[in-house]
Design an enzyme around this catalytic site. Structure first.
Site, PDB file in Angstrom:
ATOM      1  CB  VAL A 129      -0.883   0.008   1.173  1.00  0.00           C
ATOM      2  CG1 VAL A 129      -1.935   1.284   1.062  1.00  0.00           C
ATOM      3  CG2 VAL A 129      -1.798  -1.192   1.359  1.00  0.00           C
ATOM      4  CE  LYS A 202      -2.099  -0.088  -4.070  1.00  0.00           C
ATOM      5  NZ  LYS A 202      -1.856   0.913  -5.102  1.00  0.00           N
TER       6      LYS A 202
END
Lengths: 433, 433
Positions: A129, A202
């Site tokens: 992420v 994410k």
């Protein structure tokens, strides 16, 4: 003490990772204790931007994950399989895992963490992420004293680039996407990015860590940016907003319950909001907690160098732990491992409370605005502004912004409005942060 | 396993810390394993915003740092003494240290880290820089794979508030300072903030971690914001800049040498730079590294809640390590401890290469601009722009912006210019980022 790693994949991020590890000068000295024992690739003869000695390279990925000399397996293959199986096999052989694979963690995180906790190994994924932005570790460690209230991020560089270009050039989605593909900012098949799936992967990961519960990836509401038009960007601008694709996780904790709303959608963001000025391929994640207030992490969300920086930081983290425990950690650090087992209860999008922006094309007859107002009122949707903004093909273009309303009520009102003869179409409906 | 802490100080941050520890619901579950064994205060009878049981409170701070049952001493006294002595005494008794005390670490960090490494204990200080913003740990761990090139921060909320207000209201320093003191954003004696000393303490700490060497606090060039006038802010605005008090550490690594420039001064920042939009009491730190590029950390730089969030995150970090090692870590994690012993060689400010902004009040006679240009040229100072911006008390007001020049040359040129009869005064000289 030297720590040996096995690298699965030598694509863009794998190459960046090897470049850092093979050139430790000027970086943290702990890197000098790391050895690349094996690198697994598909085409060993391919020419590469990094000098890895040929005897290290193999096409037999399984051999790497079972190699008794390897301490850490670094999975940089991407995709679901064989990544998932190799990670599980490596864990079964007591390897620590470092991965940049958001898709596999968002979907199989439960299985992977469970196996890792049983085997007593770490699974670290800073690179999954926000590219080079430190966010996973800060969320686990530095912000853990807080009651997390929300995580709101621009976590997909491709869509942020497209929206930024659309805003700057007044161009429509299709043109800018084509240009982004030419520049390498968007893939030939842009679906995962532009439809919000990558952002959903994410935010599933961030929500799971921030709110300490499992999040079912398939329960995340997800809307992409294909329908955003230059007109919407212009009207949003006039109203004081920019349009961003946001990934949002918001928790509300009752005395004995905790509900979570996790969603990805294009959003009108007020121009003075910290996320409004994040442009181009940059990412930013804003975390709100008590007693902290708001912190924001900003940086390059993709690219070989930034992503490799995050991958290597995870490797270093494990090496640090191994070194401080003489190679034999007695147990897992609860702040670095992921141990929660319950599933967060996700609120349906109908129950979301948010402000809306909607654009209507209407017959230019008297009473249309009154009709809109009446329909919305009937469904308890309170309006902040109704503005006839211009004409298009002899139809009046009306933009409505609501106060905070329940999404379900708003949708019911829209359904009713769609039926009315005076309304020709509803080209866009967007949420407002 | 329960971990016992001793708290030195129950002021604003101490109270915030105790509030988090005594109310762990909804936070990281590791907090439930932490017990406040003792709290050292000066006035035990003072009424406080947190309910600590009276038998825990003592005025005998030494008793806390030698208590064999205490694992972690949390120093929140501030100031140099008795903080320094108590920290050293606690380390000698094998206590891990968590502190928010930038002054003591910036000045006595070497002595403290050396003692801590010998004793095998951690000294963590996330709260010392940037309040609630995670920056120390990310710099140690997440960014360690990079060659750090620069750290540039707005790390003092008081001065950033003052400059923001001066910019918004067009007011002069004195008025805004008085208002900030009324609101509690500036102290009765504002010296440490407005003269840049607090920012210098903080950049000393960040530079030492980022560039992995000791930094002598007294060698840091430090200039405050007292001399900034409303006029400079206006002219900067016209030129496309805002004025910020920046703390800067920039490294340049040669093949066998490494020099560092560490400084604090008001700086003209281009309006589209990420730091330009950090307003009010917020802090932000921008780190540039290779291969990462730039990441920025933004958030509340002070206040009870944010600072306590950082203090507790450090406590949690140590608790996590203690739990994973059954209470007996075999060694220190090299990524969390500070082991460098050499001193960074700091470049003198004369050798700084930077752009300058300078404002001159001159007799309004022909040839003044030519005279300025000639003097600067003689000292190899290349000018970007020379603009007569107005009149003040019958004197012409001229603003000069240079290209990147050596500070020593620029100062020599200024010295010569000051001597000329045509120049009445040089009210301000500022660096440009």
């Amino acid at each position: 003490m030297r720590v040996k790693i096995g690298l699965l994949g030598l694509g863009t991020v794998g190459t960046g990772t090897a470049q850092i590890l093979l050139d430790p000068w000027g970086r943290n000295p702990i890197l000098k204790d790391i050895e690349i024992k094996r690198v697994g690739v598909r085409s060993p003869s391919k020419s590469r931007q990094v000098q890895v000695s040929p005897e290290v390279i193999t096409t037999d990925l399984e051999q790497i994950v079972i190699d008794p000399e390897i301490d850490i397996v670094v999975e940089l293959l991407g995709g679901l399989e064989p990544a998932r199986s190799l990670i599980l096999q490596a864990i079964a052989h007591k390897k620590h895992i470092v991965t940049a694979n958001k898709a596999v963690i968002a979907r199989y995180g439960d299985e992977i963490y469970e196996a890792a906790n049983q085997a007593g190994v770490y699974v670290l994924l800073e690179a999954a992420v926000g590219g080079g932005i430190p966010i996973i570790k800060p969320l686990k460690q530095s912000l853990g004293a807080n009651r997390i209230k929300s995580i709101v991020g621009i976590v997909n560089g491709t869509t942020n680039y497209i929206l930024t270009q659309m805003t700057a050039a007044g161009a429509d989605f299709g043109e800018v996407l084509a240009e982004a593909q030419k520049l390498g900012y968007a893939e030939a098949d842009p679906t995962a990015d532009v439809d919000g799936w990558d952002a959903a992967d994410k935010i599933a990961i961030l929500a799971s860590i921030g709110f300490a519960g499992r999040v079912k990836r398939e329960d995340i509401y997800c809307e992409g940016i294909r329908q955003i038009s230059a007109a919407d960007i212009t009207y949003a601008d006039k109203l004081g907003f920019v349009i961003k694709l946001l990934a949002i996780a918001e928790g509300s904790k009752g005395d004995d319950s905790e509900t979570l709303q996790v969603r990805v959608h294009p959003t009108l963001v007020a121009k003075d909001h910290p996320l409004a000025s994040i442009n181009g391929v940059y990412n930013a994640i804003l975390v709100t907690g008590e007693p902290l207030g708001q912190v924001m992490f900003f940086g390059p969300g993709a690219g070989a160098g930034p992503t490799a920086s995050a991958v290597v930081s995870d490797i270093m983290n494990i090496v640090g732990i191994l070194k401080s425990s003489g190679g034999q950690p007695q147990g897992l650090d609860p702040l670095l491992s992921v141990t929660h087992q319950h599933y967060c209860s996700l609120t349906a999008v109908e129950d979301l409370k948010t402000r809306f922006y909607a654009r209507f094309l209407c017959q230019d007859v008297p009473g249309v605005i009154g009709h809109l107002g009446t329909c919305f009122g009937r469904h308890n949707v309170s309006l902040e502004s109704v503005v006839q903004i211009g004409y298009q093909d002899q139809l009046a273009e009306i933009v409505v912004v609501t106060h905070e309303v329940r999404e379900g009520n708003f949708r019911q009102a829209l359904g009713e409005i769609e039926q009315s003869e005076a309304i020709s179409s509803i080209p866009s409906v967007l949420r407002v942060l």
